[in-house]
Design an enzyme around this catalytic site. Structure first.
Site, PDB file in Angstrom:
ATOM      1  N   GLY A  11     -25.397-146.792  44.811  1.00 46.82           N
ATOM      2  CA  GLY A  11     -25.944-147.404  43.531  1.00 46.82           C
ATOM      3  C   GLY A  11     -24.836-147.675  42.660  1.00 46.82           C
ATOM      4  O   GLY A  11     -24.118-146.643  41.931  1.00 46.82           O
ATOM      5  N   MET A  12     -24.253-148.870  42.310  1.00 44.72           N
ATOM      6  CA  MET A  12     -22.959-149.378  41.790  1.00 44.72           C
ATOM      7  C   MET A  12     -23.499-149.672  40.365  1.00 44.72           C
ATOM      8  O   MET A  12     -24.035-150.881  40.163  1.00 44.72           O
ATOM      9  CB  MET A  12     -22.323-150.614  42.551  1.00 44.72           C
ATOM     10  CG  MET A  12     -21.730-150.129  43.752  1.00 44.72           C
ATOM     11  SD  MET A  12     -20.663-148.690  43.947  1.00 44.72           S
ATOM     12  CE  MET A  12     -19.162-149.580  43.104  1.00 44.72           C
ATOM     13  N   SER A  18     -20.112-143.973  39.967  1.00 43.40           N
ATOM     14  CA  SER A  18     -20.455-144.795  41.087  1.00 43.40           C
ATOM     15  C   SER A  18     -19.256-145.361  41.860  1.00 43.40           C
ATOM     16  O   SER A  18     -19.121-145.316  43.227  1.00 43.40           O
ATOM     17  CB  SER A  18     -21.401-145.747  41.099  1.00 43.40           C
ATOM     18  OG  SER A  18     -21.072-146.511  39.904  1.00 43.40           O
ATOM     19  N   CYS A 102     -36.665-143.013  34.782  1.00 45.87           N
ATOM     20  CA  CYS A 102     -36.040-143.737  35.529  1.00 45.87           C
ATOM     21  C   CYS A 102     -35.517-143.199  36.696  1.00 45.87           C
ATOM     22  O   CYS A 102     -35.666-143.933  38.023  1.00 45.87           O
ATOM     23  CB  CYS A 102     -35.008-144.269  34.541  1.00 45.87           C
ATOM     24  SG  CYS A 102     -33.921-145.555  35.314  1.00 45.87           S
ATOM     25  N   CYS A 199     -31.528-145.239  29.503  1.00 40.41           N
ATOM     26  CA  CYS A 199     -31.307-145.589  30.743  1.00 40.41           C
ATOM     27  C   CYS A 199     -31.697-146.903  31.188  1.00 40.41           C
ATOM     28  O   CYS A 199     -32.672-147.566  30.954  1.00 40.41           O
ATOM     29  CB  CYS A 199     -32.300-144.642  31.668  1.00 40.41           C
ATOM     30  SG  CYS A 199     -32.182-144.866  33.378  1.00 40.41           S
TER      31      CYS A 199
END
EC number: 2.8.1.13
Length: 368
Positions: A11-12, A18, A102, A199
């Site tokens: 997940g970038m 990340s 989230c 988020c």
């Protein structure tokens, strides 16, 4: 197929954690690809760290590392499963934690399913500062090695099955090491500041943002003795233990000590305040929690000794937990705790292991 040839979708986010996670997995021999999630449709202009800028950074990192970047839009899922509940909680006078929701609904559900089903991933990976360990055939969630950055509090809703499908490369490192790796690699995210906004919604001014979706209702501010000393602009803007933004100084009768929010009377739209951060009305001897999630997915019965956090970055509090029924527990602290806030999460630990947690339904006030 060897373990190291397995496919991982990272997940970038366009952040440093990340970015370095993707590189670390490459070094471990995994087949690495990136995925950028767009989870909010509205663009508030250039003054915010927008999704467009984050996507550009994520793409630049993937180009540098020589990996493919996929994009996906989860805005509908975010609105339905995170944001609407977030608004409902604020409306009810509670203070929710959208990051936990989230992670539960988007990062480790929608993303996990999309990566496995659409991209053929064996694992997903994120830049969270947590670790995993396999014990007795089940994957456990452990605190991150960097105690200043540990994010296990936000991931307590994960099941052992979800953890088994997830990798957390930076959880074994300290934040300065992560930044150093990014600098040495010449990644554009090396000096990018950590995001602190809600988020996926970014660094908007919170009052302004919330006011768009919930009409503010001004009301009275009263002291614990019943004196009216000011007006609030909306209960939703205040949380227990809050000091800033009350707009009141000392009173003629009182001391010069700062005022703190000690209660919210939602029915009458009244904010209750007291002076001093250790005022008895701020203190709780325990709490009742509901909507429980245990990482091992075993139902909890009886009682146990462990530690609890009632908010992020709090020092662990020794406590006794007692099951009330299938989905409610009573938690009694060894020592009274300030600003226990309904709507926030209580997260339980046994040493390094995150056991799970639940939503604080009510606090048990210090008998006065």
């Amino acid at each position: 197929m060897s373990e190291t040839a397995k496919k991982v979708i990272v997940g970038m986010s366009g952040g440093v954690d990340s970015s370095v996670s993707a590189w670390l997995l490459q070094q471990q021999g995994y087949q690495v690809e990136g995925l950028f999630m767009k989870n909010w449709e509205e663009d508030d202009g250039e003054e915010y760290c927008t999704a467009a800028a984050d996507l550009a950074d994520a793409q630049a990192v993937c180009d540098k590392l020589g990996i493919e970047l996929h994009t996906v839009n989860f805005a509908a899922e975010y609105w339905d499963n995170v944001f609407e509940l977030f608004l409902a909680e604020y409306k009810a006078g509670r203070t929710p934690n959208p990051d936990i929701l989230c992670n539960k609904e988007i990062k480790f559900k929608a993303f996990l399913e999309f990566a496995a089903e659409d991209l053929g991933a064996d694992y997903i990976a994120t830049g969270h500062y947590v670790r995993r360990a396999d014990v007795d055939g089940k994957s456990r969630l452990l605190r991150g090695l960097d105690s200043n950055k540990d994010q296990s509090y936000f991931l307590y809703t994960l099941s052992h099955e979800q953890i088994a499908q997830s990798l957390f490369p930076v959880g074994e490192l300290e934040k300065p090491q992560v930044r150093k790796i990014a600098e040495d690699l010449g990644l554009v995210t090396a000096k990018k500041k950590d995001s602190t906004g809600i988020c996926f919604i970014g660094e908007r001014k919170f009052r302004e943002f919330l006011g768009r979706y919930l009409p503010a209702q001004p009301g009275k501010i009263i002291t614990v003795d019943g004196d009216e000393i000011g007006e609030h602009q909306g209960l939703m803007y205040h949380t227990l233990g809050q000091r800033k933004g009350l707009g009141i100084g000392g009173t003629k009768e009182g001391t010069e000590e700062p005022w703190y929010v000690v209660d919210k009377d939602v029915e009458n739209n009244i904010l209750v305040v007291a002076q001093g951060h250790e005022h008895p009305r701020l203190m709780s001897v325990g709490l009742i929690a509901q909507q429980l999630h245990w990482v091992d997915r075993e139902p909890f019965t009886g009682t146990m000794r462990c530690t609890v956090k009632t908010r992020y970055r709090q020092t662990d509090i020794p406590c006794t937990v007692k099951a009330l029924d299938d989905d409610r527990i009573e938690v009694i602290f060894d020592e009274p705790v300030a600003a226990v806030t309904p709507g926030q999460s209580a997260v339980f630990y046994n040493g390094e292991v995150c056991l799970g947690g639940g939503i604080i339904e009510q606090r048990l006030p210090l008998p006065v």
